[in-house]
Design a protein around this motif. Sequence first.
Motif, PDB file in Angstrom:
ATOM      1  N   CYS A 198       1.139   5.184   7.721  1.00 60.70           N
ATOM      2  CA  CYS A 198       1.015   4.212   6.621  1.00 60.70           C
ATOM      3  C   CYS A 198       1.825   2.967   6.958  1.00 60.70           C
ATOM      4  N   VAL A 199       1.346   1.828   6.521  1.00 55.43           N
ATOM      5  CA  VAL A 199       2.023   0.565   6.810  1.00 55.43           C
ATOM      6  C   VAL A 199       3.392   0.478   6.129  1.00 55.43           C
ATOM      7  N   PRO A 228       0.832  -1.203   0.000  1.00 61.68           N
ATOM      8  CA  PRO A 228       0.000   0.000   0.000  1.00 61.68           C
ATOM      9  C   PRO A 228       0.863   1.246   0.000  1.00 61.68           C
ATOM     10  N   TYR A 266      -2.157   8.772  -2.201  1.00 60.39           N
ATOM     11  CA  TYR A 266      -2.309   7.490  -2.873  1.00 60.39           C
ATOM     12  C   TYR A 266      -3.640   7.343  -3.593  1.00 60.39           C
ATOM     13  N   TYR A 316      -4.220   2.367   5.351  1.00 58.99           N
ATOM     14  CA  TYR A 316      -5.063   1.773   4.302  1.00 58.99           C
ATOM     15  C   TYR A 316      -6.497   1.545   4.765  1.00 58.99           C
TER      16      TYR A 316
HETATM   17 MO   LIG Z   1      -0.708   3.251   3.211  1.00 56.51          MO
END
Ligand SMILES: [Mo]
Length: 240
Positions: free
Chosen positions: A114-115, A3, A67, A198
């Motif tokens: 964010c991951v 992601p 994103y 996400y």
């Molecule tokens: Mo993300």
Amino acid sequence: MEPGKSGDAEGVLHESPIGRRLFLGIVGVGALGTLFGKSAQQWLSKTVDSTGAPTGGLLPVERFRLYTVTDEFPVRAAEDWSMTVKGLCSNPSTFSYKQLQALPQSAMTKDFQCVTGWRVENVKWRGVKLSDLIDSASPLPEAKAITFGSFDGVYTESLTLEQARRDDVMLAYEMEGSAVSSDHGGPVRLVVAPMYGYKSLKWLDSIEFVDQVENGYWELRGYATDAWIGRSNGRTDEPV
Ligand SMILES: [Mo]
Ligand SMILES: Nc1nc2c(c(=O)[nH]1)N[C@H]1C(S)=C(S)[C@@H](COP(=O)(O)O)O[C@H]1N2
């Protein structure tokens, strides 16, 4: 593909028509592309920091990466926006932007993570607590989860009803004191502060009460459904 992680090939640097901002458009075509089709596999990332310069002096809103998993960043004016509330509830409805704003207003300041690793500290959000929206819809006893839809036509997310009722889960229409921009998922986006980015679906336009959690876009690609920051996806970040 992760992601928000840059693909290794086919990255194209475009110059934005607006000021100094550059964005990096990336089209990833991998194994999944043949399984899910091109549109599901294409995604883009815009960044204010495409040179890789340190982000220290930037405002919170400038420290986000932007994103989208489709080939565009959809735009919808507030007056053209609406959100359907449907599924296992006794009061299904459609909200206009004005009707959403008429619900009790709520604010929170939370880190956004964010991951892939980037984190923006102390982001100010304003909007409606998802729990207030849930109450107005009167979910049926068999409703156990919510599936969220996006007007990008592709992205989905899901939360258990218990997660959705948390105080740090909002439908946001303001970010850092301004209307949530189109790039950031406006007019209205989901913000699930305690979970990786996400879960915070952009360009929200539907909320459906369902009897079990349905995996969303990134969960179908291997990411955790219960995406607690620091307690999922093999990461050890400070919880939010
Ligand atoms: Mo993300
Ligand atoms: N509709 C939609 N929502 C989305 C995404 C996306 O690609 N499409 N990306 C997610 C990811 S991985 C993150 S980290 C955040 C990023 O939010 P931002 O683009 O406002 O920085 O949005 C989330 N919500």
